[in-house]
Design a protein around this motif. Structure first.
Motif, PDB file in Angstrom:
ATOM      1  N   LYS A 154       0.851  -1.179   0.000  1.00 54.59           N
ATOM      2  CA  LYS A 154       0.000   0.000   0.000  1.00 54.59           C
ATOM      3  C   LYS A 154       0.891   1.236   0.000  1.00 54.59           C
ATOM      4  CE  LYS A 154      -3.773   2.172   2.590  1.00 54.59           C
ATOM      5  NZ  LYS A 154      -4.639   2.081   3.805  1.00 54.59           N
ATOM      6  N   MET A 155       0.763   2.069  -1.017  1.00 54.16           N
ATOM      7  CA  MET A 155       1.613   3.244  -1.154  1.00 54.16           C
ATOM      8  C   MET A 155       1.232   4.309  -0.122  1.00 54.16           C
ATOM      9  SD  MET A 155       3.339   1.984  -3.578  1.00 54.16           S
ATOM     10  CE  MET A 155       4.439   3.301  -4.098  1.00 54.16           C
ATOM     11  N   LYS A 156       2.222   5.095   0.278  1.00 55.57           N
ATOM     12  CA  LYS A 156       1.990   6.155   1.251  1.00 55.57           C
ATOM     13  C   LYS A 156       1.235   7.308   0.609  1.00 55.57           C
ATOM     14  CE  LYS A 156       5.200   7.379   4.019  1.00 55.57           C
ATOM     15  NZ  LYS A 156       6.494   7.899   4.512  1.00 55.57           N
ATOM     16  N   HIS A 157       0.467   8.014   1.443  1.00 56.53           N
ATOM     17  CA  HIS A 157      -0.247   9.233   1.069  1.00 56.53           C
ATOM     18  C   HIS A 157      -1.411   8.980   0.105  1.00 56.53           C
ATOM     19  CE1 HIS A 157       3.156  10.976   3.052  1.00 56.53           C
ATOM     20  NE2 HIS A 157       3.987  10.632   2.075  1.00 56.53           N
ATOM     21  N   ASN A 159      -2.421   5.866  -0.947  1.00 54.65           N
ATOM     22  CA  ASN A 159      -3.085   4.607  -0.575  1.00 54.65           C
ATOM     23  C   ASN A 159      -3.391   3.696  -1.759  1.00 54.65           C
ATOM     24  OD1 ASN A 159      -3.116   5.322   2.174  1.00 54.65           O
ATOM     25  ND2 ASN A 159      -5.027   6.438   1.926  1.00 54.65           N
ATOM     26  N   HIS A 160      -2.626   3.822  -2.842  1.00 56.21           N
ATOM     27  CA  HIS A 160      -2.785   2.904  -3.960  1.00 56.21           C
ATOM     28  C   HIS A 160      -2.146   1.552  -3.623  1.00 56.21           C
ATOM     29  CE1 HIS A 160      -3.355   6.485  -6.850  1.00 56.21           C
ATOM     30  NE2 HIS A 160      -4.491   5.832  -6.759  1.00 56.21           N
ATOM     31  N   PHE A 161      -2.773   0.464  -4.095  1.00 55.34           N
ATOM     32  CA  PHE A 161      -2.225  -0.872  -3.898  1.00 55.34           C
ATOM     33  C   PHE A 161      -1.480  -1.289  -5.168  1.00 55.34           C
ATOM     34  CE2 PHE A 161      -5.611  -0.674  -0.796  1.00 55.34           C
ATOM     35  CZ  PHE A 161      -5.046  -1.292   0.310  1.00 55.34           C
ATOM     36  N   ILE A 162      -0.199  -1.655  -4.992  1.00 58.27           N
ATOM     37  CA  ILE A 162       0.676  -1.926  -6.131  1.00 58.27           C
ATOM     38  C   ILE A 162       1.241  -3.340  -6.030  1.00 58.27           C
ATOM     39  CG2 ILE A 162       2.658  -1.084  -7.454  1.00 58.27           C
ATOM     40  CD1 ILE A 162       0.333   0.882  -7.225  1.00 58.27           C
ATOM     41  N   ILE A 167       6.313  -2.523  -8.658  1.00 60.29           N
ATOM     42  CA  ILE A 167       7.252  -1.902  -7.712  1.00 60.29           C
ATOM     43  C   ILE A 167       8.668  -2.022  -8.232  1.00 60.29           C
ATOM     44  CG2 ILE A 167       8.255  -2.102  -5.399  1.00 60.29           C
ATOM     45  CD1 ILE A 167       5.512  -2.856  -4.366  1.00 60.29           C
ATOM     46  N   ASN A 168       9.010  -3.202  -8.752  1.00 62.46           N
ATOM     47  CA  ASN A 168      10.365  -3.415  -9.267  1.00 62.46           C
ATOM     48  C   ASN A 168      10.647  -2.550 -10.497  1.00 62.46           C
ATOM     49  OD1 ASN A 168      10.590  -5.337  -7.268  1.00 62.46           O
ATOM     50  ND2 ASN A 168      10.256  -7.077  -8.621  1.00 62.46           N
ATOM     51  N   ARG A 169       9.638  -2.333 -11.326  1.00 60.37           N
ATOM     52  CA  ARG A 169       9.834  -1.543 -12.548  1.00 60.37           C
ATOM     53  C   ARG A 169       9.897  -0.046 -12.270  1.00 60.37           C
ATOM     54  NH1 ARG A 169       5.446  -4.607 -16.509  1.00 60.37           N
ATOM     55  NH2 ARG A 169       6.692  -6.501 -16.918  1.00 60.37           N
ATOM     56  N   ASN A 179      -0.859   9.226 -13.552  1.00 59.33           N
ATOM     57  CA  ASN A 179      -1.424  10.513 -13.104  1.00 59.33           C
ATOM     58  C   ASN A 179      -1.409  10.680 -11.582  1.00 59.33           C
ATOM     59  OD1 ASN A 179      -1.994  11.237 -15.796  1.00 59.33           O
ATOM     60  ND2 ASN A 179      -4.015  10.258 -15.707  1.00 59.33           N
ATOM     61  N   CYS A 180      -0.682   9.811 -10.870  1.00 57.61           N
ATOM     62  CA  CYS A 180      -0.529   9.974  -9.422  1.00 57.61           C
ATOM     63  C   CYS A 180       0.875  10.522  -9.162  1.00 57.61           C
ATOM     64  CB  CYS A 180      -0.717   8.650  -8.688  1.00 57.61           C
ATOM     65  SG  CYS A 180      -0.545   8.795  -6.892  1.00 57.61           S
ATOM     66  N   ASN A 181       0.939  11.685  -8.548  1.00 57.33           N
ATOM     67  CA  ASN A 181       2.235  12.347  -8.347  1.00 57.33           C
ATOM     68  C   ASN A 181       2.689  12.347  -6.894  1.00 57.33           C
ATOM     69  OD1 ASN A 181       2.487  13.126 -11.111  1.00 57.33           O
ATOM     70  ND2 ASN A 181       0.983  14.763 -10.747  1.00 57.33           N
ATOM     71  N   HIS A 182       2.096  11.485  -6.074  1.00 60.04           N
ATOM     72  CA  HIS A 182       2.481  11.464  -4.669  1.00 60.04           C
ATOM     73  C   HIS A 182       3.891  10.876  -4.503  1.00 60.04           C
ATOM     74  CE1 HIS A 182      -1.883  12.024  -3.920  1.00 60.04           C
ATOM     75  NE2 HIS A 182      -1.446  12.615  -2.821  1.00 60.04           N
ATOM     76  N   ILE A 183       4.711  11.581  -3.740  1.00 52.03           N
ATOM     77  CA  ILE A 183       6.079  11.131  -3.479  1.00 52.03           C
ATOM     78  C   ILE A 183       6.060  10.052  -2.400  1.00 52.03           C
ATOM     79  CG2 ILE A 183       8.381  11.832  -2.763  1.00 52.03           C
ATOM     80  CD1 ILE A 183       7.514  12.979  -5.432  1.00 52.03           C
TER      81      ILE A 183
END
Length: 253
Positions: A154-157, A159-162, A167-169, A179-183
């Motif tokens: 689960k990505m921070k800020h 909350n997308h599930f990847i 993740i490796n790519r 279109n998600c620019n969250h760091i």
């Protein structure tokens, strides 16, 4: 009712009970050897059929995967319990063991069963090729970037599930979803004083394992690197990089 009628009723009841006992004489005095399977009476029982609770061997349990084959029972089987089952998944030892793997009858959790179901269809405990997973509930937590794999993080800020492949790519510090620019500031995640999962000491978890992003202390990261043990101790994912690892000086004797 007179005393004579009461006596006649009592005698009739006793006679009827004796007749029923004679009819079911074999069932009343049947010796039940709990050291042997209740179906074949040859092998040691390892599985308990539910809800009838008959104790059977693995072979007979596989044949009775839909209905108990004992002539006096014939109940539908809705679950299986291993004698060695402690209620926890054989694989991760964390989630409840709700899925039965055929034909080995090892009990695993639903998440671990889903991870084993694709693409190899093997039991996570013994590695035998599984014909199917009983009571498996397919997870629908697909990767929100590619929709082709199961999500593992689960990505921070945002909350997308990847998924692990995405993740490796991902070569940036942003969420890989379009279109998600969250760091994703992994370097500062959980780096306060915590218990390291390897040495069990209260240390600063300054090293991030890539691509799983689990945190360990700098000393243990150096030990893993020197031993060329590139497997995460938490999730068993291959370690491709130790982020923010620093050199350590060993005391000379």
């Amino acid at each position: 009712m007179s005393l004579l009628n009461q006596l006649i009723f009592f005698i009739s009841f006793c006679l009827a009970f004796q007749v029923m006992a004679l009819i079911n004489l074999e069932a009343l005095f049947r010796e039940c050897d709990y050291d042997l399977c209740e179906i074949c009476h040859l092998l040691k029982p390892e599985i308990i059929l539910k809800p009838c609770l008959h104790r059977v061997c693995v072979t007979c349990a596989f044949e009775a995967k839909n209905i108990c084959t004992i002539p006096s029972c014939k109940k539908w089987t809705n679950n299986f319990e291993s004698f060695n089952d402690n209620g926890l998944c054989y694989s991760c030892k964390e989630e409840a063991s709700t899925v039965t793997t055929f034909p080995c009858f090892h009990k695993v959790g639903n998440i671990c069963a889903n991870e084993s179901y694709s693409p190899f269809h093997r039991c996570p405990q013994c590695g035998i090729k599984a014909s199917y997973f009983f009571k498996l509930v397919r997870l629908k937590n697909d990767c929100q970037n590619c929709s082709d794999e199961l999500a593992v993080k689960k990505m921070k800020h945002c909350n997308h599930f990847i998924g692990q492949i995405c993740i490796n790519r991902n070569k940036t510090n942003k969420c890989p979803v379009k279109n998600c620019n969250h760091i994703q500031d992994h370097s500062s995640e959980n780096d306060s004083e915590q218990t390291c999962c390897i040495c069990r000491l209260e240390k600063t978890l300054s090293v991030t394992l890539s691509p799983c992003y689990h945190k360990i202390c700098n000393d243990c990261a150096n030990e893993l690197s020197l031993q060329k043990n590139y497997i995460c101790p938490l999730c068993r994912e291959p370690i491709k990089r130790f982020k923010n690892i620093g050199t350590t000086r060993k005391n000379s004797s």
